[in-house]
Design an enzyme around this catalytic site. Structure first.
Site, PDB file in Angstrom:
ATOM      1  N   CYS A  70       0.841  -1.204   0.000  1.00  0.00           N
ATOM      2  CA  CYS A  70       0.000   0.000   0.000  1.00  0.00           C
ATOM      3  C   CYS A  70       0.874   1.251   0.000  1.00  0.00           C
ATOM      4  O   CYS A  70       1.408   1.646   1.041  1.00  0.00           O
ATOM      5  CB  CYS A  70      -0.912  -0.017   1.224  1.00  0.00           C
ATOM      6  SG  CYS A  70      -1.951   1.438   1.340  1.00  0.00           S
TER       7      CYS A  70
ATOM      8  N   CYS B 153      -0.443   4.152   2.163  1.00  0.00           N
ATOM      9  CA  CYS B 153      -0.281   3.913   3.613  1.00  0.00           C
ATOM     10  C   CYS B 153       1.173   4.111   4.024  1.00  0.00           C
ATOM     11  O   CYS B 153       1.456   4.731   5.044  1.00  0.00           O
ATOM     12  CB  CYS B 153      -0.664   2.482   4.007  1.00  0.00           C
ATOM     13  SG  CYS B 153      -2.170   1.844   3.329  1.00  0.00           S
ATOM     14  N   ASP B 154       2.097   3.547   3.273  1.00  0.00           N
ATOM     15  CA  ASP B 154       3.482   3.426   3.735  1.00  0.00           C
ATOM     16  C   ASP B 154       4.490   4.299   2.980  1.00  0.00           C
ATOM     17  O   ASP B 154       5.651   4.379   3.390  1.00  0.00           O
ATOM     18  CB  ASP B 154       3.939   1.956   3.615  1.00  0.00           C
ATOM     19  CG  ASP B 154       3.084   1.022   4.456  1.00  0.00           C
ATOM     20  OD1 ASP B 154       2.537   1.494   5.473  1.00  0.00           O
ATOM     21  OD2 ASP B 154       2.956  -0.153   4.100  1.00  0.00           O
TER      22      ASP B 154
END
Ligand code: NAP
Length: 303
Positions: free
Chosen positions: A132, A135-136
């Protein structure tokens, strides 16, 4: 004893949020989960895109959500649902251990990232290997990273990462992309994006964290080592709807067909979260689906 107003299949953010909403509407609620409370978010070390919580680990998020649902009176059982049957007004839910009945069922089983299938992938997941970018990605600011895949997710991930990483390798197993040409055109304008065609990732390097990858050219067999800190795997997702295929409609990719009201074609059966047809699959949209599906289920039960 095994009869509930609402049975929710899946205890990720969508399912547990649905449980909160259904309990607050005074419905009896059973949540059935096959693996672990919290869903895939428990693997995220730091969430920083959920409103109000500037930083929270996925494990803490899931634990607090679990406590909230249980605190409101939802019953949770670790059982694997093997099928749901429509018997007129009543739905029968079968698990590996028991049978239950409910007036409404919410399917919130999520989806799984398709894995690359390269050795040590699981071990280095969360230690440089990510599924992701939104997200990261921020953890790889000014570092070298790679994205693997050729669909829209991989292209958009590469575009997103090009804004914050030092360099982005975009590795695809063919020489043309499945994703949109318009996005490819935008990527070609980025000086820090290098296209690596006809290539597969054949090894993950590094001891405790990822420090590089080995890439093999499919045409020549030539191997190349890329030193980098992050590998973003975007090779598609697998929605977890296998057990419901005979009940609800799924699209060609396996996602449960439902609109923004989370209703399926089967009255009293709703779908919430990543296993539903939708554009944005994020923590916040999963929670939003849970709220919508439970509210629609309550409306259905009260009608
Ligand atoms: P996808 O379209 O299924 O693409 C998966 C990509 O991964 C393909 O290019 C495939 O290669 C490659 N791949 C699959 N298995 C692989 C493996 N083992 N090793 C290496 N490469 C592998 O998946 P997605 O990109 O996640 O998109 C899913 C759906 O969401 C699509 O319909 C997509 O259009 C949609 N989506 C839309 C948007 C948007 O509209 N903004 C954004 C993201 C996603 P091949 O091409 O060779 O098969």
């Amino acid at each position: 004893m095994n009869v509930y107003d609402v049975i929710i299949v899946g205890a990720g953010p969508a399912g547990l949020t649905a449980a909160i909403y259904a309990r607050r509407a005074a419905k009896s609620v059973l949540v059935l989960e096959a693996k672990a409370w919290g869903g895939q978010i428990i693997n995220t070390p730091d969430i920083e895109n959920y409103p109000v919580a500037a930083h929270i680990s996925g494990a803490d998020f899931a634990s607090q959500l679990y406590q909230q649902a249980v605190g409101l009176g939802a019953e949770l059982k670790l059982e694997k649902v093997t099928g749901v049957e429509e018997l007129g007004k009543v739905k029968r839910v079968r698990t590996n251990l028991a049978e239950y009945e409910a007036g409404a069922v919410i399917l919130a089983t999520g989806s799984e990232n398709r894995k690359l299938g390269v050795e040590r992938e699981q071990e280095l997941s969360g230690r440089g290997v990510s599924y992701c970018a939104t997200c990261d990605g921020n953890f790889f600011r000014n570092k070298d990273v790679a994205v693997v895949g050729g669909g829209n997710t991989a292209l958009e991930d590469a575009l997103y990462l090009a804004e914050l990483a030092n360099k982005v390798y975009l590795i695809h197993r063919r020489d043309s992309f499945r994703g949109e040409e318009a996005t490819v055109a935008l990527l070609r304008k980025k000086e820090n994006v290098e296209f690596v065609y006809n290539a597969t990732v054949t090894a993950l390097l590094g001891e405790k964290r990822l420090s590089g990858i080995e890439v093999t050219d499919k045409l020549t067999g030539e191997k190349r080592t890329l030193e980098l800190k992050g590998l973003f795997v975007a090779v598609g997702r697998i929605p977890e709807n296998e057990s419901f295929r005979s009940l609800i409609e799924v699209d060609p990719a396996g996602y449960a067909v439902a609109g923004e009201n989370c209703r399926t074609k089967v009255p009293g059966v709703f779908v919430a979260g990543d296993n539903r047809t939708k554009e944005v699959r994020q923590l916040v949209t999963a929670a939003a689906d849970g709220a919508v599906a439970a509210t629609e289920a309550v409306k259905f039960l009260n009608a």
